[in-house]
Design an enzyme around this catalytic site. Structure first.
Site, PDB file in Angstrom:
ATOM      1  N   TYR A 186       0.839  -1.203   0.000  1.00  0.00           N
ATOM      2  CA  TYR A 186       0.000   0.000   0.000  1.00  0.00           C
ATOM      3  C   TYR A 186       0.878   1.259   0.000  1.00  0.00           C
ATOM      4  CZ  TYR A 186      -3.538  -3.523   0.677  1.00  0.00           C
ATOM      5  OH  TYR A 186      -4.337  -4.630   0.502  1.00  0.00           O
ATOM      6  N   GLY A 322      -3.550 -14.403  12.689  1.00  0.00           N
ATOM      7  CA  GLY A 322      -4.595 -13.857  11.840  1.00  0.00           C
ATOM      8  C   GLY A 322      -5.768 -14.795  11.661  1.00  0.00           C
TER       9      GLY A 322
END
Length: 366
Positions: A186, A322
């Site tokens: 990103y 996660g």
């Protein structure tokens, strides 16, 4: 019994009950229109409040920072109000929650940015990268990203200011702190990694220049809310969303040095976690421990035993789990007692309603 994972730890002025982190995971269930966090998300995070630290899903700092449909923002009053429901619900369960501040840069499509061309360190399209869009007419689906324009100095100044405001908004929304998303291809990562940054000004070229944007964003956020409430997520060895660095050990050791100088409260390193992925080089983990004095979090393919060992070895202070947190809201209790872990349904990860978000049960022995 995992002794090391269940030692308390200080994170700035916060006291965390264990070393288990729920890392940020996009679930694409924000209320539309407006991309607001909602009651369903509040239930989901509160169910997982026994984590030592929750880092909420990536949250865009502006409309142009959005990469995927139905992800939450933190730049409007309605969005701040929505997140307040989440933080209140987590705090009622004595949990600690940080917001992850996110600008995707070039990893988007004009359908997600109100028709505006995305921005990046350079005018380079991310190759073979698709994002999820909802154009309101056709079936929502994955589409190729579009080419960004290179950010001007004015753009850089504006985005730094947006990160600063987003940090203030997060505190107003009741978060205990913020994590800068500088990983996974990103915007901040597009400045850091050599192959995504072709600038010839002071933001490109040498490692020091490529880290300049990261430093300016951190300085703006720590100035606004205090360094003890700002963490950073990095992904040194991934090639996610088309960003690659030629000398990752050197580049990211330098990043750790910079973040130590700026006193961020933690460094959260996302390890590559696909099948047959290479291990993070041990030399890098030793480098980071040597140059960075704050709390170090690693997240990747950890199970209870591997996590316990990493903390015992002293190279990590906390470990992120996660996918296991998706289907195991009581994950710390399961790890503590070696209870079996449930498997998540991949079909309900993104979008939809309560199914696959809040309906996974806690463990009950028969």
């Amino acid at each position: 019994m995992k002794d090391a994972l269940f030692q308390p730890i200080k994170l700035g002025s916060l006291s965390l009950q264990n070393r288990i982190v729920m890392p940020p995971m996009t679930r694409s269930r924000a209320t539309q229109p407006g991309n607001c966090a909602n009651d369903m998300m509040a239930t989901y995070y509160a169910q997982r409040a026994s984590a030592g630290l929750i880092v909420a899903e990536g949250t865009q700092i502006s409309a142009l920072g959005q990469g995927y449909a139905w992800t939450p923002g933190i730049y409007s009053e309605e969005q701040i109000t929505g997140w307040r429901k989440v933080t209140d619900a987590v705090h009622e369960k004595d949990g600690v929650i940080f917001a992850q501040l996110w600008h995707v840069g070039r990893v988007t499509h004009t359908a997600n940015t109100g028709g505006e061309q995305p921005i990046s360190s350079s005018a380079l399209k991310a190759e073979n990268v698709k994002v999820f869009i909802d154009n309101g007419t056709d079936e929502p689906g994955f589409f190729d990203v579009v080419e960004p324009r290179e950010m001007t100095k004015e753009d850089i100044k504006n985005v730094v200011a947006e990160y600063r405001q987003a940090a203030l908004n997060a505190i107003e929304a009741g978060f205990d702190g913020v994590e800068l998303h500088a990983a996974n291809g990103y915007l901040v990562n597009q400045f850091i990694d050599s192959e995504a940054n072709k600038r010839t000004d002071e933001y490109g070229g040498a490692i020091e220049n490529r880290l300049r944007f990261l430093g300016e964003v951190i300085e703006a956020m720590t100035d606004a809310i205090g360094a003890d409430r700002v963490g950073v997520r990095l992904a040194p060895f991934t090639s996610l969303n088309g960003t690659v660095d030629k000398t990752p050990v050197e580049t990211y050791t330098a990043a750790a040095v910079l973040l130590n100088k700026l006193n961020v409260v933690y460094l959260h390193i996302a390890e590559v976690d696909w099948d047959d992925a290479p291990e993070t080089p041990t030399v890098f983990k030793h480098n980071v421990r040597e140059v960075y004095q704050g709390v170090i979090i690693y997240a990747g393919k950890y199970d209870g035993d591997k996590a316990e060992q990493a903390v015992k070895d002293g190279l990590a202070d906390m470990i992120g789990f996660g996918r296991p947190f998706v289907a195991n809201p009581d994950l710390p209790n399961r790890l503590r007692n070696s209870y079996p872990l449930a498997q998540h349904d991949p079909n309900t990860l993104f979008g939809g309603g309560e199914k696959g978000l809040t309906d996974y049960p806690e463990y009950h022995a028969d």
